[in-house]
Design an enzyme around this catalytic site. Structure first.
Site, short mmCIF file in Angstrom:
data_model
loop_
_atom_site.label_atom_id
_atom_site.label_comp_id
_atom_site.label_asym_id
_atom_site.label_seq_id
_atom_site.Cartn_x
_atom_site.Cartn_y
_atom_site.Cartn_z
N HIS A 5 39.21 53.00 38.74
CA HIS A 5 38.99 52.08 39.78
C HIS A 5 38.16 52.33 40.81
CE1 HIS A 5 42.15 49.54 37.76
NE2 HIS A 5 43.02 50.58 37.64
N GLU A 34 42.45 51.94 44.59
CA GLU A 34 42.97 50.92 43.78
C GLU A 34 43.77 50.04 44.94
OE1 GLU A 34 44.84 48.63 39.60
OE2 GLU A 34 45.14 51.02 40.27
#
Length: 501
Positions: free
Chosen positions: A371, A346
């Site tokens: 993510h 992320e």
């Protein structure tokens, strides 16, 4: 002479035409081959699905083509806060709202419901508030008597404040503390660290409000209700499992909090038998030392021993760039027998320790990657993810709001979709940015990220992916029920229920 010239010209024209036709055929072949690499390519649509697909694709192309001709008016090129309400009025959004979405596999418990809901919690009895001197922040505490300490001004009972002021104005002021939505986000949220600072304050501010045991139970129950209303069947919810408290002076450990989650889940399933329930991913903060992580793992093991069917696994969460890299915790989280569902990638910082958490997550045997925004920069890891069938929990709107990418058309999800990566769509923390549970993320992914050619097959596959990559023990039951709901959804479109919406 003229006859020869005409003959030669004719042959040249015919030859050029043949070359042109060959190029066009090759072009169509290449496009077709590429489309067969996309998420959902293997799905065969029924006659009813083909009819529904025509309706959905007409609506999708209408929105995309208008934006292509008028780029300044394309909603999704703006900040999410500018268009989040507008898109709700579109036919396509309403169709996606009614669509069975499978499971939500990446959601943080106290950030799923929006500011209006949180504001309603401040009407509970025995709630005290403390505004700082310039009223730029507020603290909460439930207590039978006026709390002591932790207040730079004075504690006031929420009920008393409302009795002595304009309630509408007060609630408007208070609501702002429960949302990131503002009129000028690009000016205020200038970079990743700045928006994360505001975001983190939401959790700090609301912590004592949510961790009051009756509120905790109600918030979670109503979260499950909101999921069901957004046509989600099942959730794997991440929680830091904070200690809870009540008015009698009792405190509840992280293990107790997990037990409460299980109890509320069972109650909800009894009240709504058509909901398939929930599992817990214990996900405490990663900006800690190794001893703290060792204690986290001990708690996770205790929960797993008590509730092996309820605890899905373990994760560490927080702002990736400021947290400790996963490699520092190898000794603590290897060989634990716990399933891992690691946040990783992320970040926009290529080649840093934040970015390289992706390597560690894969080597640690993570079941899914939360993510995986930066994965697109690692072709070797993309191959490994696909080979090992590690699902990517992609949260498009979260990445937009938290400043990883400004325009969804540039989101790496486009690459993941184009290469049939094991993607599941989720929403992370939809409450603070006032998104619906999953519909906004599906809409933005479908219109703003995926190919103009991506259709109902992709939508169906994304929903199915969330079931296949869940930790639900009897996936065949989930998939069977999904197919029933999907058929009803398709029938509702084909029967022209959306024509006059």
């Amino acid at each position: 002479m003229w006859s020869l010239t005409i003959f030669l010209l004719t042959n040249i024209v015919m030859a050029m035409s043949q070359i042109h036709e060959n190029v066009l055929r090759e072009r169509e072949t290449l496009i077709e081959k590429e489309l067969k690499m996309m998420v959902g390519h293997s799905i065969e649509l029924s006659d009813s699905e083909l009819k529904a697909n025509e309706i959905i694709m007409d609506l999708k192309r209408e929105e995309i083509d208008y934006g292509f001709r008028n780029p300044k008016d394309f909603n999704l090129s703006k900040h999410f806060f500018e268009y989040k309400e507008q898109v709700k009025d579109t036919k396509l959004y309403k169709i996606l709202k009614s669509m069975p979405k499978g499971a939500m596999l990446h959601g943080h418990d106290t950030a799923i419901l929006g500011p209006d809901y949180v504001l309603g919690l401040t009407y509970y009895d025995d709630l005290w508030m403390c505004f700082n001197e310039d009223e730029s922040d507020v603290s909460f505490m439930f207590s039978k008597h006026r709390p002591t300490g932790l207040c730079g001004t004075k504690w006031e009972r929420a009920k008393d404040i409302r009795e002595n002021t304009n309630v509408t104005e007060f609630d408007t002021k208070l609501r702002k503390f429960f949302t990131l939505v503002i009129d000028n986000p690009q000016e205020v949220y200038t970079d990743v660290n700045t928006v994360w600072e505001y975001f983190s304050k939401y959790f700090i501010r609301t912590g004592p409000l949510f961790t009051y045991k009756p509120v905790w139970e109600k918030y979670y129950y109503d979260t499950l209700l909101a999921l069901r209303e957004d046509n989600v069947m099942y959730i794997e919810i991440r929680s830091v499992l904070p200690p809870l408290y009540d008015l009698e002076g009792n405190t509840y450990t992280s293990v107790d909090t997990a037990k409460i989650y299980k109890q509320v889940t069972e109650k909800f399933k009894k009240d709504y038998p058509d909901f398939f329930g929930a599992k817990l991913i214990y996900a405490p903060l990663k900006l800690v030392d190794r001893q703290t992580v060792k204690n986290y793992v001990k708690i996770a093991k205790e929960i797993h021993e008590l509730m092996p069917d309820f605890l899905a696994g373990f994760d560490l969460v927080g702002q990736e760039d400021l947290g400790r890299p996963l490699k520092e915790f190898y000794p603590e989280i290897t060989n634990t027998s716990l399933n891992l569902y690691c946040h990783a990638g992320e970040t926009n910082w290529y080649g840093t320790s934040s970015d390289e958490n992706l390597f560690d997550a894969i080597l640690l045997g993570t079941k899914r990657i939360g993510h995986a925004f930066a994965l697109v920069k690692h072709p070797l890891l993309m191959t490994e993810v696909k080979k090992r069938q590690i699902a990517l929990e992609v949260n498009v709107i979260s990445n937009l709001v938290l400043k990883l990418v400004d325009d969804p058309r540039n989101h790496p999800l486009a690459t993941y979709l184009s290469q049939d990566m094991p993607v599941v769509l989720s929403s992370d923390d939809p409450g603070p940015w006032e998104a619906e549970i999953l519909t906004h993320d599906f809409y933005v992914a479908f219109v703003g990220v995926s190919s103009r050619h991506a259709d109902l097959k992709m939508l169906k596959q994304l929903a199915l992916n969330s079931l296949y990559h869940s930790s639900y023990s009897e996936k065949h039951n989930l998939v069977h029920e999904f197919q029933i709901r999907w058929t009803k959804f398709i029938d509702s479109i084909v029967k022209d229920q959306w024509v006059h919406v």
